[in-house]
Write a protein that holds these residues in place. Structure first.
Motif, PDB file in Angstrom:
ATOM      1  N   ALA A 149       4.438  18.609  -4.477  1.00  0.00           N
ATOM      2  CA  ALA A 149       4.139  18.994  -3.118  1.00  0.00           C
ATOM      3  C   ALA A 149       2.651  20.049  -3.181  1.00  0.00           C
ATOM      4  N   ARG A 150       2.754  20.742  -4.462  1.00  0.00           N
ATOM      5  CA  ARG A 150       1.626  21.519  -4.555  1.00  0.00           C
ATOM      6  C   ARG A 150       0.077  21.059  -4.743  1.00  0.00           C
ATOM      7  N   LEU A 151       0.647  19.682  -5.570  1.00  0.00           N
ATOM      8  CA  LEU A 151      -0.706  19.012  -6.211  1.00  0.00           C
ATOM      9  C   LEU A 151      -1.183  17.832  -5.407  1.00  0.00           C
ATOM     10  N   ALA A 152      -0.277  17.464  -4.237  1.00  0.00           N
ATOM     11  CA  ALA A 152      -0.603  16.445  -3.246  1.00  0.00           C
ATOM     12  C   ALA A 152      -1.751  16.534  -2.683  1.00  0.00           C
ATOM     13  N   PRO A 153      -2.198  17.678  -2.017  1.00  0.00           N
ATOM     14  CA  PRO A 153      -3.268  17.775  -1.226  1.00  0.00           C
ATOM     15  C   PRO A 153      -4.503  17.628  -2.134  1.00  0.00           C
ATOM     16  N   TYR A 154      -4.566  17.699  -3.404  1.00  0.00           N
ATOM     17  CA  TYR A 154      -5.701  17.628  -4.280  1.00  0.00           C
ATOM     18  C   TYR A 154      -5.772  16.147  -4.902  1.00  0.00           C
ATOM     19  N   LEU A 155      -4.773  15.391  -4.544  1.00  0.00           N
ATOM     20  CA  LEU A 155      -4.933  14.127  -5.407  1.00  0.00           C
ATOM     21  C   LEU A 155      -5.446  12.660  -4.557  1.00  0.00           C
ATOM     22  N   VAL A 156      -5.940  11.831  -5.030  1.00  0.00           N
ATOM     23  CA  VAL A 156      -6.284  10.731  -4.634  1.00  0.00           C
ATOM     24  C   VAL A 156      -5.578   9.850  -5.759  1.00  0.00           C
ATOM     25  N   PHE A 157      -5.334   8.250  -4.915  1.00  0.00           N
ATOM     26  CA  PHE A 157      -4.842   7.370  -5.926  1.00  0.00           C
ATOM     27  C   PHE A 157      -5.580   6.244  -5.776  1.00  0.00           C
ATOM     28  N   GLY A 158      -6.636   6.340  -6.568  1.00  0.00           N
ATOM     29  CA  GLY A 158      -7.610   4.977  -6.751  1.00  0.00           C
ATOM     30  C   GLY A 158      -7.012   3.785  -7.290  1.00  0.00           C
ATOM     31  N   THR A 159      -7.585   2.656  -7.057  1.00  0.00           N
ATOM     32  CA  THR A 159      -7.262   1.395  -7.660  1.00  0.00           C
ATOM     33  C   THR A 159      -8.660   0.657  -8.326  1.00  0.00           C
ATOM     34  N   GLN A 160      -8.399  -0.341  -8.984  1.00  0.00           N
ATOM     35  CA  GLN A 160      -9.527  -1.018  -9.751  1.00  0.00           C
ATOM     36  C   GLN A 160     -10.586  -1.354  -8.903  1.00  0.00           C
ATOM     37  N   SER A 161     -10.426  -1.440  -7.804  1.00  0.00           N
ATOM     38  CA  SER A 161     -11.630  -2.154  -6.929  1.00  0.00           C
ATOM     39  C   SER A 161     -12.245  -0.637  -6.216  1.00  0.00           C
ATOM     40  N   GLY A 162     -11.828   0.481  -6.482  1.00  0.00           N
ATOM     41  CA  GLY A 162     -12.270   1.717  -6.173  1.00  0.00           C
ATOM     42  C   GLY A 162     -11.276   2.683  -5.652  1.00  0.00           C
ATOM     43  N   PRO A 163     -11.600   3.781  -5.487  1.00  0.00           N
ATOM     44  CA  PRO A 163     -10.764   4.826  -4.963  1.00  0.00           C
ATOM     45  C   PRO A 163     -10.448   4.865  -3.497  1.00  0.00           C
TER      46      PRO A 163
END
Length: 350
Positions: free
Chosen positions: A333-347
């Protein structure tokens, strides 16, 4: 050929009996040991030791009776008094050993009790007045904005020069909290800590702020204008903002060391943060260094994340991190606002 002449033989015949008589006389004349006399001397010394009153004394002022009470013999006491009468002055304890009647053993016994008065001891010129230095006064509560140099010296907090420099610095900059007190170059951390229970700070008159300050874009000068943020706190805010990637909520200020509860309440009314301006981390491709720099990423969590990422390849949501026991729900919950989950084709954009 004879070894000795007749004349030498007659001389030896006379010398040898005389030598024997001399040795016999010396033997008979030697005093016999008297055990009882030795015991009497020992008892006398013990009685003398029982009457000694070893206590601090000044060899420049002690009289004969005081010296005798310290265990000196009459000869030793008189020798010290004559040494003094000749104009000699004891400046340091070692000077006593220079007195011709004081043996080394006597000096070693007396040395712990020798106290040279300020009138005679080596000291800076201004202290050679015979006046004892006053004991520091016990501090009581005082206002930091009106306290004078005399009081700061009287409680032993600062020397004369330090107190004068402090008052000049205070009148120029103003002091409204402990952080600003420690900013003064003549106040050490230990002195500040000792004074803290007694200081009464004045209320700071807030500077009018036309609009709240954005925590994520404000520079150091802008943050310094916020009532309750000192110079050191400004640098801590900027450093923490860089590590976080920006503030999502103003309440995150409470995580910064040096933000007191009192200042926190003042600051909240003058700031806001735009969470759209935070810098995010791609958890599937970010380097270990980048991930580990974030203050919400615990070392144990980072190790589990890197190991799982190497095996699995990545994640799509924060919920997957919780299901795989890489993060607790609170950490996610604390980290979620700072994360993105990119893929091989791009973030992906979140």
């Amino acid at each position: 050929m004879a070894l000795f002449s007749e004349r030498e033989i007659r001389a030896l015949a006379i010398f040898l009996p005389l030598a024997g008589l001399l040795i016999l006389g010396l033997t008979l004349a030697r005093p016999k040991a008297d055990p009882e006399a030795a015991r009497r001397v020992e008892r006398t010394m013990e009685q003398r030791a029982d009457t000694l009153r070893l206590r601090p004394f000044d060899p420049n002022t002690a009289d004969r009776d005081e010296l005798l009470a310290l265990g000196l013999t009459n000869y030793e006491a008189v020798s010290l008094l004559k040494y003094r009468a000749a104009g000699k002055v004891f400046r340091i304890p070692e000077d006593v050993s220079l007195c011709y009647g004081i043996s080394d053993s006597t000096y070693r016994r007396l040395e712990p009790y020798i106290r040279i008065g300020r009138k005679y001891a080596f000291a800076p010129r201004e202290y050679r007045t015979g006046r004892p230095l006053p004991e520091p006064m016990a501090p009581v509560q005082f206002r930091i904005d009106t306290v004078g140099t005399r009081y700061l010296r009287a409680i032993g907090a600062l020397s004369k020069r330090q107190a004068e420099a402090f008052v000049r610095w205070r009148d120029l900059h103003g002091i409204y909290d402990m952080e600003e007190l420690r900013d003064c170059y003549v106040v050490s951390d230990s002195v500040a800590a000792a004074l803290e229970p007694y200081i009464i700070f004045p209320e700071r008159t807030p500077h009018p702020i036309e609009q709240p300050v954005n925590l994520n874009t404000a520079d150091s000068a802008t943050l310094r204008r916020v009532w309750g943020i000192g110079e050191k706190t400004v640098m801590r805010i900027i450093e923490y903002r860089e590590r976080l990637g920006g503030f999502v909520r103003v309440e995150q200020l409470a995580e910064i060391p040096g933000i007191t509860e009192r200042n926190y309440e003042k600051i909240l009314k003058q700031i806001y943060c735009d969470s759209c301006e935070i810098r995010k981390i791609d958890i599937n491709f970010a380097s270990p260094k980048e991930l580990g720099r974030h203050p919400y990423m615990a070392p144990a969590t980072l190790r589990k994340l890197l190991k799982a990422r190497q095996l699995k390849g990545g994640w799509s949501t924060a919920e997957e991190l919780i299901e795989q026991h890489i993060m607790t729900r609170e950490e996610a919950a604390r980290l979620a606002p700072y994360l993105v989950f990119g893929t091989q084709s791009g973030p992906d954009s979140e």
